[in-house]
Design a protein around this motif. Structure first.
Motif, PDB file in Angstrom:
ATOM      1  N   ASP A 174       0.982  31.210  75.402  1.00  0.00           N
ATOM      2  CA  ASP A 174       2.037  30.238  75.718  1.00  0.00           C
ATOM      3  C   ASP A 174       3.255  30.885  76.378  1.00  0.00           C
ATOM      4  O   ASP A 174       4.343  30.300  76.378  1.00  0.00           O
ATOM      5  CB  ASP A 174       2.474  29.508  74.434  1.00  0.00           C
ATOM      6  N   VAL A 175       3.094  32.101  76.930  1.00  0.00           N
ATOM      7  CA  VAL A 175       4.256  32.848  77.447  1.00  0.00           C
ATOM      8  C   VAL A 175       5.058  32.054  78.490  1.00  0.00           C
ATOM      9  O   VAL A 175       4.484  31.364  79.328  1.00  0.00           O
ATOM     10  CB  VAL A 175       3.812  34.220  78.024  1.00  0.00           C
ATOM     11  N   ASN A 233       6.146  35.519  73.638  1.00  0.00           N
ATOM     12  CA  ASN A 233       6.186  34.067  73.850  1.00  0.00           C
ATOM     13  C   ASN A 233       7.223  33.695  74.910  1.00  0.00           C
ATOM     14  O   ASN A 233       7.054  32.700  75.617  1.00  0.00           O
ATOM     15  CB  ASN A 233       6.524  33.350  72.543  1.00  0.00           C
ATOM     16  N   TRP A 234       8.304  34.458  74.973  1.00  0.00           N
ATOM     17  CA  TRP A 234       9.370  34.177  75.944  1.00  0.00           C
ATOM     18  C   TRP A 234       9.900  35.490  76.493  1.00  0.00           C
ATOM     19  O   TRP A 234       9.927  36.498  75.785  1.00  0.00           O
ATOM     20  CB  TRP A 234      10.560  33.462  75.260  1.00  0.00           C
ATOM     21  N   ILE A 254       8.747  34.645  66.474  1.00  0.00           N
ATOM     22  CA  ILE A 254       8.607  34.433  67.917  1.00  0.00           C
ATOM     23  C   ILE A 254       8.903  35.771  68.583  1.00  0.00           C
ATOM     24  O   ILE A 254       9.859  36.462  68.208  1.00  0.00           O
ATOM     25  CB  ILE A 254       9.524  33.294  68.428  1.00  0.00           C
TER      26      ILE A 254
END
Ligand code: NAX
Length: 326
Positions: free
Chosen positions: A122-123, A82-83, A5
């Motif tokens: 999908d951030v 992603n985050w 991730i």
């Protein structure tokens, strides 16, 4: 092993990030089976300090930490992520008004909001840097990614509230549930003891001291950050990092049935809040990973006045930064 991730942390050489980075790299947020690729963003003068942080991360030999990127470019930091934990911002200086802080930090979130378009499909972004609700609004407004991917941190306020109610009632922290903190991460936030539960019973019934709840409890939570600064000589760091981790976990893991967590998200008009404001709400995350605002919670006229005041404060903050919104 799953694909790593990709997690960005801004303000990565700062004191809150110093705690976030090590805990994310150790697998405490995204799981013990998910490798982590850290992408750390700082301003140019802090890059040397950031190298020191990276040396320490390396010295931990975390089995899940597959890669680290260190950069002073938001575009590079956010590429494919992603985050992101958006922590980097200037702290409030002595004598500084809230509006000055908003104007000082707001522009950071214009550029970083645009850079978020470089994230993975999908951030998701969570904002800690203050004033976090309005900074989140600025980032959201300047990016093209869906609004429900943005959130700002009310979790430190929730955790402070739960601890205080546990202490007062003589029950363990785990007994305190359904703790909503409405509105803004500011000293006008409203920690909602009316709907909170202790051991499954309404908190006001268990504590049975309305003046303590309305005065001492609410003011202690609202002013806790300032009290920590007075005592420690520096603002909350490990507790803020811990709350940031709790915040993300509460958005990626299903909420236990009947409970909720406090997260500031983009209002769709729930409870009469202006659409588009980043407002602290009680949130439930479902098994499919989507989340929703818990609707229909009652409020006494006293609580509604607190709610209206914090709503008004967020409207004013939006007005101050309107030139930064798209
Ligand atoms: P520090 O001053 O220790 O660290 C901030 C870091 O951000 C510094 O290393 C700085 O170089 C970096 N930075 C500044 N501008 C940047 C930019 N444009 N891009 C990338 N990095 C940048 O502060 P720290 O104690 O870590 O606090 C960070 C932020 O969290 C502050 O705005 C603070 O007010 C806020 N907080 C928010 C809380 C919340 O509950 N939402 C609670 C704790 C904290 O007060």
């Amino acid at each position: 092993m799953a694909n790593p991730i990709r997690v960005a942390v801004t303000g990565a050489a700062g004191q809150i990030a110093y705690s976030i980075l090590f805990r994310v790299a150790s697998g405490q947020v995204f799981g013990q089976d998910r490798p982590v690729h850290l992408k750390m963003l700082e301003i140019t003068p802090a890059m040397k300090a950031l190298q020191g942080v990276a040396m320490e991360l390396s010295d931990c030999a975390f089995p899940l930490l597959t890669k680290m990127d260190l950069t002073d470019s938001a575009e590079e930091a956010f590429d494919g992520i992603n985050w992101v934990f958006m922590v980097g911002a200037k702290p409030r200086g002595p004598g500084m008004e809230r509006a000055d802080l908003i104007l000082g930090n707001g522009p950071i979130f214009v550029g970083q909001g645009r850079a978020l378009n470089r994230g993975a499909s999908d951030v998701r972004a969570m904002v800690v840097g203050n004033p976090c609700n309005t900074n989140c609004l600025i980032a959201m407004s300047n990016s093209d990614i869906p609004k429900d991917r943005f959130s700002a941190m009310m979790r430190l306020d929730q955790n402070r509230s739960q601890s205080l109610l546990a202490d007062k009632s003589g029950q363990p922290v785990s007994a305190v549930t359904n703790m909503a903190v409405w509105g803004n991460h500011s000293n006008n936030q409203y920690p909602d003891f009316e709907n909170a539960k202790i051991g499954g019973k309404p908190a006001p019934q268990v504590i049975n001291d309305q003046s303590w709840l309305q005065e001492t409890f609410v003011k202690t939570v609202q002013n806790r950050g300032a009290e920590v600064i007075k005592a420690r000589g520096a603002s909350s760091a490990a507790s803020a990092a811990n709350a940031a981790l709790d915040h993300v976990k509460s958005l990626i893991q299903p909420t236990p049935a009947g409970d909720w967590n406090s997260v500031a998200v983009c209002s769709d008009g729930q409870y009469g809040v202006d659409k588009g404001l980043i407002f602290g709400y009680p949130i439930q995350t479902k098994a499919d990973g989507s989340y929703g605002v818990v609707e229909g919670l009652p409020m006494s006229p006293w609580a509604k006045a607190k709610f209206d005041a914090v709503h008004e404060e967020l409207r004013k903050e939006r007005e101050v930064v309107k030139h930064l919104l798209k």
